[in-house]
Design a protein around this motif. Structure first.
Motif, short mmCIF file in Angstrom:
data_model
loop_
_atom_site.label_atom_id
_atom_site.label_comp_id
_atom_site.label_asym_id
_atom_site.label_seq_id
_atom_site.Cartn_x
_atom_site.Cartn_y
_atom_site.Cartn_z
N LYS A 22 54.16 60.56 11.27
CA LYS A 22 52.76 60.68 10.88
C LYS A 22 52.20 59.32 10.49
N THR A 23 50.91 59.30 10.20
CA THR A 23 50.27 58.06 9.76
C THR A 23 49.58 58.29 8.43
N GLY A 24 49.18 57.16 7.81
CA GLY A 24 48.43 57.24 6.56
C GLY A 24 49.18 57.97 5.47
N LEU A 25 48.45 58.76 4.71
CA LEU A 25 49.05 59.46 3.58
C LEU A 25 49.98 60.59 3.98
N ARG A 26 50.06 60.87 5.28
CA ARG A 26 50.98 61.90 5.75
C ARG A 26 52.39 61.35 5.98
N ARG A 27 52.54 60.04 5.83
CA ARG A 27 53.86 59.41 6.03
C ARG A 27 54.75 59.65 4.82
N ALA A 55 38.01 58.61 3.60
CA ALA A 55 38.82 57.42 3.34
C ALA A 55 40.29 57.70 3.63
N LEU A 56 40.74 58.90 3.32
CA LEU A 56 42.16 59.22 3.46
C LEU A 56 42.59 59.37 4.91
N ASP A 57 41.63 59.48 5.83
CA ASP A 57 41.97 59.59 7.25
C ASP A 57 42.22 58.25 7.90
N ARG A 58 41.99 57.15 7.19
CA ARG A 58 42.15 55.82 7.76
C ARG A 58 43.62 55.37 7.71
N PRO A 59 43.99 54.38 8.55
CA PRO A 59 45.32 53.78 8.42
C PRO A 59 45.47 53.15 7.04
N PRO A 131 53.63 55.69 1.19
CA PRO A 131 53.04 55.90 2.51
C PRO A 131 52.12 54.76 2.92
N MET A 132 52.52 54.03 3.93
CA MET A 132 51.66 52.96 4.46
C MET A 132 52.00 52.75 5.92
N ASP A 133 51.01 52.37 6.70
CA ASP A 133 51.18 52.12 8.13
C ASP A 133 51.48 50.66 8.42
N ALA A 134 51.14 49.79 7.50
CA ALA A 134 51.43 48.37 7.60
C ALA A 134 51.37 47.80 6.19
N VAL A 135 51.90 46.58 6.03
CA VAL A 135 51.91 45.98 4.70
C VAL A 135 51.55 44.51 4.78
N VAL A 136 50.77 44.05 3.81
CA VAL A 136 50.49 42.63 3.61
C VAL A 136 51.35 42.15 2.46
N LEU A 137 52.17 41.16 2.72
CA LEU A 137 53.10 40.62 1.73
C LEU A 137 52.48 39.36 1.14
#
Length: 592
Positions: A22-27, A55-59, A131-137
């Motif tokens: 899944k994506t977003g908060l469903r991960r 908002a919650l439907d976004r990546p 839950p995240m689809d990508a991360v900024v470090l």
């Protein structure tokens, strides 16, 4: 044991497969035994923070917040986070910042290296847990960027690095100064009694003119350049100073790009390839980078199932000159490098030696990014390939009976007259012994001797502190000595300089030959031949080892116990053995 670990991983993957597709908060739903209820509960709590269903439907883009009052190098973290969030929102994503451990060089006891692996574990587990689809470090200070790249490599998410940026330079009595090469230079003058307490206090006020990382090509700047060379930043991400608008714009672009890699599912393993590590090794050599860069590259590579070939690194160094004229190998500072075009200027000069097909976090190749950067312009910080500031790479790899597993020297910051030298060893058993005796007037030492410091390696200290920058004995400093050959199993700061052999492997604390060196022994250093030789017979070494068996240090509990039982040697990045990939799939560079 390996089969058990494999079964555990397979079980974890099966349990999370449905959720992680899944994506977003469903991960990665929390396990309540009912996925529908798990999502329902999660949405209820996040709505309590004021979020809407739209908002919650976004990546979801996670933003690692390493701001800390104990970390001035990350003093601009709040502004960076806001800029990243703006970029994420502009690209249609949902930004979610969260904290992890933050490590600063000067505020971490016994040493920041001791805590790097802990930060990497914190980073990895938070990336897995939330839950995240990508991360900024967001990282900058020496150990934070490698810790984040190590953790992200293990977690496997789409990831992009944002460097906090270097500090501005200051001015002391009309002389431009910056941390921390000038820190060491002025402290050396103070030890030699060339300047007084009033002046050393005055310069202390000017060495760090703003928040941000060290303004020279120390470890922080080295890792910034390496991160861009690996393809882990947006183009131009290495060089803008911390307190500039350029840095904020880089942050906004990073946020935008994080959404793109989330949608494209551009996972970190597609970027951290053998070709990317080869490019990073080239850059490390060409910038006259910190010796710590080798350890961190080895650790990051180990998380990816890769192994740095140290002999091949040395061969690369013979054909890769130092081109960046920054302290401690040159004269300039990071803000000058930025004004000279930053990494784009350097990469244009190195282009014939680079893997141009290596993918970057933009989704484009390194070659494409070099072309998009356009042509160069007149500047004097990055030298032409045929007019280098040093004819070979900044770092040389040494071998010999004193370092069977290798050792290194930053040849571009060493005294040329000492790089071929044979001398009498003056031995300090550990850091405490050195502190007690180094400034005694009755210390039996001359400028022709070789200082040897034991037991400051990964296990010996523990944590492999930057004590390898052994100070010039006060009696020699007063007499005008500016350099002396020094050897240890520890590290030194990337801002340091001198004829200093580091990372002697195996370290003394695990029974490496260094453990048995005595004052009066003869040692030969030949950088030209890449040799570090202890001029004793094999029979004498065997007799000393039999007479003085070494017992590795232990601890009864806590993180120190974990560290001492699992930390690897310098050639494997001083990582924990259980955090490295279980199988080495390739050596870097592969052409070797």
């Amino acid at each position: 044991m390996a089969d058990t670990k494999k079964q555990d991983r397979q079980a974890d993957a099966a349990a999370n497969a449905t959720s992680n597709d899944k994506t977003g908060l469903r991960r990665g739903l929390t396990n309540y035994g009912d996925n529908g209820f798990s999502l329902f509960l999660r949405k209820a709590f996040i709505k309590g923070a004021g979020f809407t269903d739209r908002a919650l439907d976004r990546p979801v883009v996670g933003i690692v917040n390493t701001g800390s009052a104990f970390n001035p190098c990350h003093g601009n973290a709040p502004q960076l986070i806001e800029a990243v969030k703006r970029g994420v929102m502009l690209a249609g994503g949902l930004p979610m910042d969260f904290p992890t451990i933050s490590i600063h060089e000067s505020f971490s006891a016994p040493t920041s290296m001791y805590l790097r692996n802990l930060m990497s574990m914190d980073t990895e587990e938070m990336l897995r847990a939330q839950p995240m689809d990508a991360v900024v470090l967001i990282g900058g200070c020496d150990k934070t960027v490698p810790a984040q790249l190590m953790g992200a490599a293990s977690a496997g998410l789409p990831a992009i690095q944002l460097i906090t940026g270097s500090m501005l330079t200051g001015s002391h009595r009309s002389e431009r100064v910056g941390a921390c090469t000038d820190c060491r230079r002025y402290w050396g003058r103070f030890r030699a009694e060339e300047i007084d307490a009033t002046e050393i206090d005055d310069v202390n006020n000017q060495l760090v003119a703003s928040v941000g990382t060290c303004s020279v090509m120390g470890t922080a700047s080295t890792m910034a350049c390496i991160a861009e060379a690996l393809g882990m930043t947006v183009p131009g991400g290495a060089s803008p100073p911390a307190v500039t608008a350029d840095r904020m714009r880089i942050a906004e672009r990073t946020g935008e790009q994080a959404v793109h890699i989330a949608r494209a599912r551009l996972t970190i393993d597609k970027i951290l390839t053998p070709e990317a590590f080869e490019n990073a090794m080239r850059v490390l050599l060409a910038i006259g980078g910190s010796t710590n860069g080798i350890i961190h590259l080895a650790a990051i590579a180990g998380r990816c199932g890769l192994e740095i070939d140290m002999k091949a690194l040395d061969r690369m160094g013979r054909e890769t000159p130092v081109l960046v004229d920054l302290k401690p190998s040159g004269q300039h500072y990071m803000e000058d490098f930025h004004h000279a075009g930053g990494m784009a200027t350097l990469l244009r000069e190195l282009k014939p030696l680079l893997n141009l097909d290596a993918l970057t976090a933009t989704g484009r190749t390194l070659g494409e990014e070099i072309e998009r950067a356009g042509g160069g312009f007149a500047q004097d910080v990055v030298k032409p390939f045929d007019q280098p500031i040093f004819p070979q790479g900044g770092i040389a790899v040494l071998e010999g009976n004193l370092a069977p597993g290798g050792a290194i020297i930053k040849q571009s910051a060493a005294d040329p007259t000492l790089m071929e030298h044979t001398g009498r060893a003056v031995v300090f058993e550990n850091a405490e012994d050195m502190a007690n005796r180094i400034d005694r007037d009755d210390l039996d030492v001359t400028a022709d001797d070789i200082l040897v410091l034991k037991n400051i390696g990964p296990k010996g200290a523990p944590g492999m502190p930057e004590a390898g920058y052994i100070p010039i004995p006060r009696k020699l400093a007063r007499a005008g000595a500016k350099d002396i050959v020094r050897i240890s199993d520890g590290r030194m700061s990337g801002t340091a300089f001198g004829t200093i052999v580091l990372h002697v492997t195996p370290e003394a604390a695990v029974g490496g030959p260094l453990a048995y060196v005595k004052t009066g022994d003869r040692i030969r250093l030949s950088v030209a031949e890449r040799k570090l030789e202890w001029l004793v017979s094999e029979a004498e070494l065997a007799e000393r080892a039999r007479a003085q068996p070494v017992t590795a240090p232990t601890a009864g509990r806590g993180y120190r116990k974990l560290f001492l039982e699992t930390v690897t040697q310098a050639d494997q990045g001083v990582d924990f053995d259980f955090l490295r990939a279980e199988e080495v799939t390739a050596k870097v560079p592969r052409s070797s």
